[in-house]
Design an enzyme around this catalytic site. Structure first.
Site, mmCIF file in Angstrom:
data_model
loop_
_atom_site.group_PDB
_atom_site.id
_atom_site.type_symbol
_atom_site.label_atom_id
_atom_site.label_comp_id
_atom_site.label_asym_id
_atom_site.label_seq_id
_atom_site.Cartn_x
_atom_site.Cartn_y
_atom_site.Cartn_z
ATOM 1 N N ASP A 42 -6.224 -6.305 5.045
ATOM 2 C CA ASP A 42 -7.324 -5.716 4.293
ATOM 3 C C ASP A 42 -8.247 -6.803 3.759
ATOM 4 O O ASP A 42 -9.477 -6.761 3.928
ATOM 5 C CB ASP A 42 -6.750 -4.877 3.141
ATOM 6 C CG ASP A 42 -7.814 -4.056 2.430
ATOM 7 O OD1 ASP A 42 -8.969 -4.012 2.893
ATOM 8 O OD2 ASP A 42 -7.492 -3.439 1.394
ATOM 9 N N ASP A 59 -12.198 -8.267 5.625
ATOM 10 C CA ASP A 59 -13.468 -8.311 4.894
ATOM 11 C C ASP A 59 -14.043 -9.730 4.887
ATOM 12 O O ASP A 59 -15.249 -9.923 5.059
ATOM 13 C CB ASP A 59 -13.265 -7.836 3.456
ATOM 14 C CG ASP A 59 -13.263 -6.317 3.333
ATOM 15 O OD1 ASP A 59 -13.103 -5.645 4.376
ATOM 16 O OD2 ASP A 59 -13.407 -5.805 2.210
ATOM 17 N N TYR A 75 0.817 -1.216 0.000
ATOM 18 C CA TYR A 75 0.000 0.000 0.000
ATOM 19 C C TYR A 75 0.851 1.267 0.000
ATOM 20 O O TYR A 75 0.310 2.367 0.053
ATOM 21 C CB TYR A 75 -0.955 -0.013 1.196
ATOM 22 C CG TYR A 75 -2.114 -0.956 1.009
ATOM 23 C CD1 TYR A 75 -3.420 -0.491 0.977
ATOM 24 C CD2 TYR A 75 -1.904 -2.315 0.845
ATOM 25 C CE1 TYR A 75 -4.477 -1.357 0.796
ATOM 26 C CE2 TYR A 75 -2.954 -3.188 0.654
ATOM 27 C CZ TYR A 75 -4.247 -2.710 0.631
ATOM 28 O OH TYR A 75 -5.295 -3.572 0.438
ATOM 29 N N LYS A 120 3.576 -14.426 5.157
ATOM 30 C CA LYS A 120 3.984 -15.371 4.113
ATOM 31 C C LYS A 120 5.508 -15.397 4.069
ATOM 32 O O LYS A 120 6.144 -15.243 3.032
ATOM 33 C CB LYS A 120 3.392 -14.940 2.763
ATOM 34 C CG LYS A 120 3.553 -15.979 1.655
ATOM 35 C CD LYS A 120 2.749 -17.237 1.900
ATOM 36 C CE LYS A 120 2.862 -18.183 0.694
ATOM 37 N NZ LYS A 120 2.215 -19.480 0.944
ATOM 38 N N ASP A 162 -1.874 -18.336 4.153
ATOM 39 C CA ASP A 162 -2.853 -19.116 3.403
ATOM 40 C C ASP A 162 -3.567 -20.134 4.291
ATOM 41 O O ASP A 162 -4.796 -20.221 4.288
ATOM 42 C CB ASP A 162 -2.233 -19.783 2.170
ATOM 43 C CG ASP A 162 -0.840 -20.348 2.422
ATOM 44 O OD1 ASP A 162 -0.450 -20.462 3.593
ATOM 45 O OD2 ASP A 162 -0.152 -20.673 1.437
#
Length: 496
Positions: free
Chosen positions: A247, A251, A143, A190, A223
């Protein structure tokens, strides 16, 4: 009661002396409707706030301000330090930057806090015991928005992770857990692939976890962590993540509770705080009085807690719980045969106001009587500088030639001080060696290292690039290779 955001003095007259100033932006799409509804509930409950309206978003973008926020709005935010914001539409194309990202980074709002709580049986969910808080790093990662087109075929986005950024968000997550009586903090990264960037986040998490022996901690690769969050969310308590993962998964977690429309968000910094729903502006349903104001209303509850108005926050939250428990639902959560009444945005707000002072009978009531003060945001810590030594350089080349031909051209610029040691394409080593099946683009990373016993320096960088220019090679980017206290500060090629 109508809230006229363009006439704030009418609102101030309703408030008690010395109200807390709050900058308010209705936003775009459904924003004005859900902001109107939410403010109506907060003020009816006795919120001691003075609203200072600003205009941001689509109209500002289209007026020529590519950030979507004008100078006078920044003045208001720096003065009030509290921002209650509706959703914003970022116009497509034209180089417009995300207003949310701009505000978060410009004001140093490092922590995005998103509670994701199930409200069964009032709202349908497969996971009735879910009660997870996702703490998302807000300023770094992809970002940063630093992107380049480098060749005909390849584009680049830089992932930036800093030690101070990791330290501040991880410590915030543990402090939040302690302040809110939570038992465990889990870290998602990750770092099996991104060993330097995500590896730093994981390493800092482990370092800071040792300072909180009263709180359990663990780490998961993102994951498998995401899979378990979707399948067994009750196994998690607080989850802290870098920006992009946070982010996406906040959601996902919000939808698992029953609807993204229910989820609030707090963006907390050292100097300011912003409160908003996590959903977008939904222009397709704007002006139809059908949007669910719950996410923004519950963000208002988080705002009241932040400014110390715990009793009002508790009153609003319990009235909201009593309303959804009574089956009074907006269209997004309405279920025939289960919900009692489908209502619009304004009617839902009136139903909550009618229940102010009540508590739910089945759902667990909200209790903020002993709620801790706002969690401390730690300033960045100064650290001893490492011994930094230049030992080589990666030169990125735009070329359509086969790798063997490119290697032959590059080896002509070698000298007694440095040599070509590796060529990669999209990260995979293709020279020396490499497999003929590997698909290659026109974008090559060419690594030059100091020969054994020699010391690389900046003059050698200049000399190398001069020779590449003479060979007609199109270098598009360079990355100098350093060790820090003897530890390589760069990754190997995949397959190296």
């Amino acid at each position: 009661m109508t809230i006229h955001l363009k006439q704030p003095n009418q609102i101030l007259a309703q408030a008690s002396p010395l109200p807390v100033p709050v900058t308010v932006a209705p936003g775009d799409g459904i924003g004005p409707e859900i902001m109107q509804a939410s403010l109506k509930v907060l003020l009816a409950a006795g919120a001691n706030i003075a609203l200072e309206p600003i205009e941001i978003g689509k109209a500002v973008y289209l007026a020529g301000e590519t950030s979507g926020i004008p100078a006078n709005a920044w003045d208001s935010l720096r003065r009030t330090r509290i921002f209650y914001k509706g959703p914003v539409t970022t116009p497509q194309g034209g180089g417009y930057k995300s207003l949310n990202v701009t505000v978060r980074k410009a004001l140093g709002l490092l922590a995005n806090v998103r509670p994701c709580v199930a409200h069964a049986p009032a709202i349908a969910t497969r996971h009735p015991d879910m009660d997870v808080v996702i703490v998302r790093e807000n300023e770094e990662d992809l970002y940063a928005g630093i992107e380049h087109r480098q060749t005909d075929e390849v584009y680049q986005c830089l992932k930036l992770i800093s030690r101070p950024g990791c330290e501040r968000i991880v410590r915030y997550a543990f402090d939040y857990a302690r302040a809110h009586g939570r038992k465990k903090v889990t870290c998602f990264t990750k770092d099996n692939i991104m060993k330097l960037t995500d590896g730093l986040f994981h390493r800092v998490f482990d370092e800071i976890a040792a300072d909180y022996p009263d709180i359990a901690s663990d780490h998961m690769i993102v994951d498998i962590g995401a899979a378990r969050l979707a399948d067994t969310p009750h196994a998690f308590d607080v989850i802290v993540m870098p920006n992009l993962y946070g982010d996406i998964l906040s959601d996902v977690a919000a939808q698992i509770t029953g609807s993204v429309g229910l989820a609030p968000s707090a963006n907390i910094g050292e100097h300011c705080a912003m409160f908003e729903a996590i959903h977008g502006s939904a222009p397709d349903i704007a002006g139809q009085d059908i949007a669910n104001p719950s996410g923004l209303l519950l963000a208002g509850v988080m705002m009241l807690l932040h400014i110390g108005q715990h009793k009002v926050a508790e009153k609003v939250h319990n009235a909201w719980l009593a309303t959804i428990e009574a089956g009074i639902h907006t269209a997004d959560i309405f279920r025939p045969g289960h919900s009692a009444q489908k209502v619009g945005t304004a009617a839902f707000a009136e139903a909550v106001i009618a229940r102010l002072g009540q508590t739910p009978k089945v759902l667990t009531p909200a209790s903020y009587a002993t709620h801790a003060q706002a969690v401390t945001v730690w300033p960045a810590q100064k650290r001893k500088k490492a011994l930094k030594e230049l030992i080589g350089i990666d030169v990125f080349i735009h070329a359509d030639a086969p790798v063997a031909e490119l290697a032959d051209a590059l080896k002509t610029v070698e000298n007694g001080l440095f040599e070509l040691t590796m060529i990669t394409n999209r990260g995979i080593k293709v020279w020396p060696g490499g497999l003929p099946e590997t698909f290659c683009t026109d974008h090559w990373r060419c690594r030059f290292m100091a020969r054994e016993g020699k010391q690389f320096n900046r003059a050698m960088v200049v000399e190398l690039l001069r020779h590449l220019t003479q060979q007609g090679l199109d270098f598009i980017k360079t990355e100098q290779l350093y060790t820090f206290d003897g530890v390589p500060g760069f990754s190997l090629g995949q397959g190296q």
